[in-house]
Design a protein around this motif. Sequence first.
Motif, PDB file in Angstrom:
ATOM      1  N   LEU A  81      38.587 -13.933  16.962  1.00  0.00           N
ATOM      2  CA  LEU A  81      38.311 -13.276  15.688  1.00  0.00           C
ATOM      3  C   LEU A  81      39.501 -13.515  14.767  1.00  0.00           C
ATOM      4  O   LEU A  81      40.655 -13.410  15.195  1.00  0.00           O
ATOM      5  CB  LEU A  81      38.111 -11.777  15.879  1.00  0.00           C
ATOM      6  N   SER A  82      39.223 -13.807  13.494  1.00  0.00           N
ATOM      7  CA  SER A  82      40.309 -14.167  12.587  1.00  0.00           C
ATOM      8  C   SER A  82      40.010 -13.718  11.168  1.00  0.00           C
ATOM      9  O   SER A  82      38.900 -13.904  10.670  1.00  0.00           O
ATOM     10  CB  SER A  82      40.523 -15.682  12.601  1.00  0.00           C
ATOM     11  N   LYS A  83      41.006 -13.122  10.525  1.00  0.00           N
ATOM     12  CA  LYS A  83      40.912 -12.827   9.100  1.00  0.00           C
ATOM     13  C   LYS A  83      41.050 -14.098   8.262  1.00  0.00           C
ATOM     14  O   LYS A  83      40.684 -14.111   7.083  1.00  0.00           O
ATOM     15  CB  LYS A  83      42.024 -11.845   8.700  1.00  0.00           C
ATOM     16  N   PHE A  84      41.598 -15.151   8.874  1.00  0.00           N
ATOM     17  CA  PHE A  84      41.814 -16.411   8.183  1.00  0.00           C
ATOM     18  C   PHE A  84      40.672 -17.372   8.471  1.00  0.00           C
ATOM     19  O   PHE A  84      40.111 -17.356   9.576  1.00  0.00           O
ATOM     20  CB  PHE A  84      43.144 -17.026   8.625  1.00  0.00           C
ATOM     21  N   PRO A  85      40.304 -18.218   7.524  1.00  0.00           N
ATOM     22  CA  PRO A  85      39.222 -19.174   7.755  1.00  0.00           C
ATOM     23  C   PRO A  85      39.497 -20.062   8.964  1.00  0.00           C
ATOM     24  O   PRO A  85      40.610 -20.560   9.150  1.00  0.00           O
ATOM     25  CB  PRO A  85      39.205 -19.999   6.461  1.00  0.00           C
ATOM     26  N   ILE A  86      38.469 -20.246   9.790  1.00  0.00           N
ATOM     27  CA  ILE A  86      38.561 -21.162  10.934  1.00  0.00           C
ATOM     28  C   ILE A  86      38.092 -22.526  10.445  1.00  0.00           C
ATOM     29  O   ILE A  86      36.904 -22.750  10.213  1.00  0.00           O
ATOM     30  CB  ILE A  86      37.697 -20.672  12.115  1.00  0.00           C
ATOM     31  N   VAL A  87      39.022 -23.424  10.263  1.00  0.00           N
ATOM     32  CA  VAL A  87      38.707 -24.736   9.708  1.00  0.00           C
ATOM     33  C   VAL A  87      37.994 -25.608  10.731  1.00  0.00           C
ATOM     34  O   VAL A  87      37.033 -26.315  10.417  1.00  0.00           O
ATOM     35  CB  VAL A  87      39.998 -25.434   9.224  1.00  0.00           C
ATOM     36  N   ASN A  88      38.465 -25.541  11.956  1.00  0.00           N
ATOM     37  CA  ASN A  88      37.881 -26.365  13.019  1.00  0.00           C
ATOM     38  C   ASN A  88      38.133 -25.668  14.356  1.00  0.00           C
ATOM     39  O   ASN A  88      39.149 -25.002  14.546  1.00  0.00           O
ATOM     40  CB  ASN A  88      38.519 -27.757  13.040  1.00  0.00           C
ATOM     41  N   SER A  89      37.183 -25.819  15.276  1.00  0.00           N
ATOM     42  CA  SER A  89      37.413 -25.284  16.621  1.00  0.00           C
ATOM     43  C   SER A  89      36.708 -26.155  17.643  1.00  0.00           C
ATOM     44  O   SER A  89      35.645 -26.730  17.377  1.00  0.00           O
ATOM     45  CB  SER A  89      36.928 -23.838  16.737  1.00  0.00           C
ATOM     46  N   THR A  90      37.338 -26.258  18.801  1.00  0.00           N
ATOM     47  CA  THR A  90      36.807 -27.041  19.908  1.00  0.00           C
ATOM     48  C   THR A  90      36.827 -26.169  21.159  1.00  0.00           C
ATOM     49  O   THR A  90      37.787 -25.446  21.402  1.00  0.00           O
ATOM     50  CB  THR A  90      37.660 -28.300  20.150  1.00  0.00           C
ATOM     51  N   HIS A  91      35.778 -26.265  21.944  1.00  0.00           N
ATOM     52  CA  HIS A  91      35.682 -25.476  23.173  1.00  0.00           C
ATOM     53  C   HIS A  91      36.008 -26.361  24.373  1.00  0.00           C
ATOM     54  O   HIS A  91      35.533 -27.500  24.460  1.00  0.00           O
ATOM     55  CB  HIS A  91      34.280 -24.898  23.332  1.00  0.00           C
ATOM     56  N   HIS A  92      36.797 -25.833  25.280  1.00  0.00           N
ATOM     57  CA  HIS A  92      37.216 -26.585  26.453  1.00  0.00           C
ATOM     58  C   HIS A  92      36.827 -25.833  27.729  1.00  0.00           C
ATOM     59  O   HIS A  92      36.898 -24.595  27.775  1.00  0.00           O
ATOM     60  CB  HIS A  92      38.738 -26.785  26.459  1.00  0.00           C
ATOM     61  N   LEU A  93      36.431 -26.581  28.742  1.00  0.00           N
ATOM     62  CA  LEU A  93      36.266 -26.057  30.092  1.00  0.00           C
ATOM     63  C   LEU A  93      37.326 -26.741  30.940  1.00  0.00           C
ATOM     64  O   LEU A  93      37.255 -27.946  31.191  1.00  0.00           O
ATOM     65  CB  LEU A  93      34.858 -26.340  30.622  1.00  0.00           C
ATOM     66  N   LEU A  94      38.309 -25.986  31.374  1.00  0.00           N
ATOM     67  CA  LEU A  94      39.453 -26.577  32.068  1.00  0.00           C
ATOM     68  C   LEU A  94      39.125 -26.889  33.525  1.00  0.00           C
ATOM     69  O   LEU A  94      38.179 -26.328  34.091  1.00  0.00           O
ATOM     70  CB  LEU A  94      40.659 -25.635  31.966  1.00  0.00           C
TER      71      LEU A  94
END
Length: 953
Positions: free
Chosen positions: A764-777
């Motif tokens: 959760l972020s008050k700042f814009p999420i420009v890009n995100s990537t999901h990882h399964l380690l």
Amino acid sequence: MAPKFKDGDVVFAFSGKWVSWVHTVVAYAAFLGALIVGVALHYHKIVENEHYGYPEEWFPSVSATIGDRYPERSVFMLFIAITSGPRFALVGLWYLLTARPNASLPKFVAAMGLFRTLTCGGWTYVTSTDDHDWHDIFMISYIVATLPWTLGCIALSPSNGKAAKYRKYLASSFFGTLVPLIYFFIQHKVHRIAGAYTTYAFFEWTLVLLDVAFDAVTALDFEAFELVVKDVKGSSKGNKMVADAVLEKEKDKQVNQVFGQAFSWTEAIDAVADVYNGFVFWSMLTSLGVLVWYFPLWHMGISGYEVMVMSTVSPLLLGIRPIRSLVVKNLRVCHFLSLAGLLAYQVKDPANRLFTVGFAVWMTCLSWAATWYSEAAQPGRLESKISAWAIGLIASSVVKFAWQTSNPIWPISHASNGGWNATGFILAVLAVLRSTRKSPAGGSDLAIQGRKEGSSLLAGLGLGGLFFGLHSLLSDSSTMILWNWEGYPVRGPISAPHGAWTIAAMGAGLILGLFNEDIARSWTFYGIGSVGAAMLTLYSNWTGYYGALILTVYLLAASVPLIGSAARKSPARTFGIGFLAYNFMVLFHVWVVAYAFVPGGPLVREHTDWVMITTMLLIGCGVFSSVSSTPAAQRKRFNAYLNSRKQRSYYLYILGVLQLLSVSIAYLRFPTYDYVPYHKDDKILTAGIWTIHFSLDNDMWSSEYRMRDVIKELELDVVGLLESDLQRIIMGNRDTTQFLAEDLGMYVDYGPGPNKHTWGAALLSKFPIVNSTHHLLPSPAGELAPAIEATLDVYGEMIDVFVFHSGQEEDPEDRRLQSEYLSKLMGATPRPAILLSYLVTRPLEGNYNTYVSETSGMHDIDPSDWDRWCEYILYKGLKRTGYARVSRSTITDTEIQVGKFKIGEKESEIAEERNAMISEDQVPEGMRFPQMFRGEGVRGHQYHVFNEPRYFA
């Protein structure tokens, strides 16, 4: 001179068409006049929005044009006030033109016309600046009422081919325009594309023009009227309308049998009561898993309470003739006993609350199975009960859509966390009293129907797959959306508003099953449903969601023939085996993610595809049984309920209301994306990490309200949540992040979806999420470790935030591989970064030295804090100013850790200088932690371990 007629003189007369023309001219003058004045006086102001101004945006929206600025607002209000007179007259004339004896539709359409007129005045004279909430309520009400008004006018069109043609063209254009309108609004609001709002504005103005033009067509019909009031052509005195002619020609068709009857409030209330009973069934069934989950969650393994999942198999008792007879003859008592689950919130002890709900589920499954079986001899009543049950599921999804995936009558809710338990119980009592006042068929009618019409075993297996598919995928409108979520930028549907699409598909599927049961039970349609299931399982973003919508339509449509077929067979072998197979599927779909904690779990590890294949194969068994019914038997049943289909209309009215509610909710819940950090003037970023234990507190209450309060009071701008994936039956198909994001005003990334087999990680972020990537380690032995890698726009600077949950303590090799993977991932970014994590390691030992290393470039927020094992905050390229540990109260089993960072500054690379501490009085006010958590704190939350925050130079 006014004309004279044999029944009296007319003092003054004019054609009714002038009502339409005056309405049209004045309405257009209101909008276009405001546009001309606004462009002339405030052009640059009205084309500017929250993201761009001129020249990127160069055409104003309707709302900006008629909004708060003088004099364009006054021009609009003046002409729209003048419009109200002709508008009321137009609605009244339309009613006089279309009214006929024993017809309820003209009255309903007229009521919608009056309602639209009043709500138009509401959003016109109460602007968003005056009162944002009421402006939205009036606007949504107006838009929602437009649908029945438009469709009703088309259905009631008099025999005027030219007018009917124009109405169809204008209505099609109006509703077709909504699609690009929504698309470009999302492009503007979510993706912030320059110029998108201008394109949106053109479609918005098009809607206004089409809306007024649709009503202008009445001028062609009102030529039949002369005022005061003479019907010179007799159009309202018996001339047949298009709809009448069609219904007469097709009087044997289902549409006439459904809607060509006089409205009855008694039957309508019966339908509402039945649907509410269906809603209570789904509320109880969906709550059971949450209560069961509480115990293995706290035991970290099999607890024994899991046996309560078997509460659904009570229909097996119907195989004993005396019990079957007793239940069928006492359905009211059985339904009343099932309401114990609605009172379970009064039971404080978790185990006893579970037992109470288990009993309620036992009784409600028994009651509904007996109800379907007892009505099998009367196909019309059976169809009504199936419709009520299915619409009850849709109602449950709509309620959860409104409550951000929670259900206010669940036993994990009470008054302080959004529960409406007492209200729900009172309504349930009234519904049971109403819906059970008609006794079921008696005597020989209770004989099992159609013994040779397919296998009871196969029918039961089909029900098992159907019940599981409906529960696991459709008990919440956002479940399949989150299956397809892949992070930012947004490339697919989002929970709000697109949850309304899922609900619409559910309604469409049920209508298909009711009106064309032959298609719903066909192998061809089964194949289409299977294709949808495959698309949902194999693809993401929009492609996967289109598959989800196909599967949704199929599951609801198939409910009608599959349950109907099962009701005509042995209830123990159909519904008993059906719920047994359903229970197997529930455990199966939990095992694929909980494999590390259950016997035999590794055999089905991460095999959601196996779950989906098994579900469709089970449904296929039911289809085989259903189509095995002989044509003669199907025709006999069809003829038996032809005369009973009038009752169907009331269920369809309820379904329509639910669809309109879902659209309204989608509008209200659409993200605003105008979020503001807590200390923007000081350029402070406050970040936290919290393991939320699946949003169940220590006393088995839903904890999202308490979580919201402490996150807000700690002034967290960015927070990572772990153990946050609740989109499974055993967790109630919930999503706490929706509530938190909307209530706190934050962007949200759900993280790897429920089909990725993790326990969840969210941001959760008050700042814009420009890009995100999901990882399964890497996790060769233990549970999967999810991670989110997100880039945030923090006061104009790009900063990477990682949210990560490491594997469990029992799998050291997993944790070693994960530490290496994440270390390289963090080291690869050239931007400043923060890690919000659950690492399962001791400070300065083992894998800690991989996370905090030259490879990662990360620093520990407080290397001197030796009392950590799970949660850690690491960072690089930022100036860390503070660190605190806050106790959890009874919300979870894990504390909250918080760090503060000053954006735009960097700290020393020398460890001694970097970790030098200062006292709070040396820290500016805006950079301090809240004082309310000092000492004993509030509601069980206080600074602990060091008993106060730590600040760094």
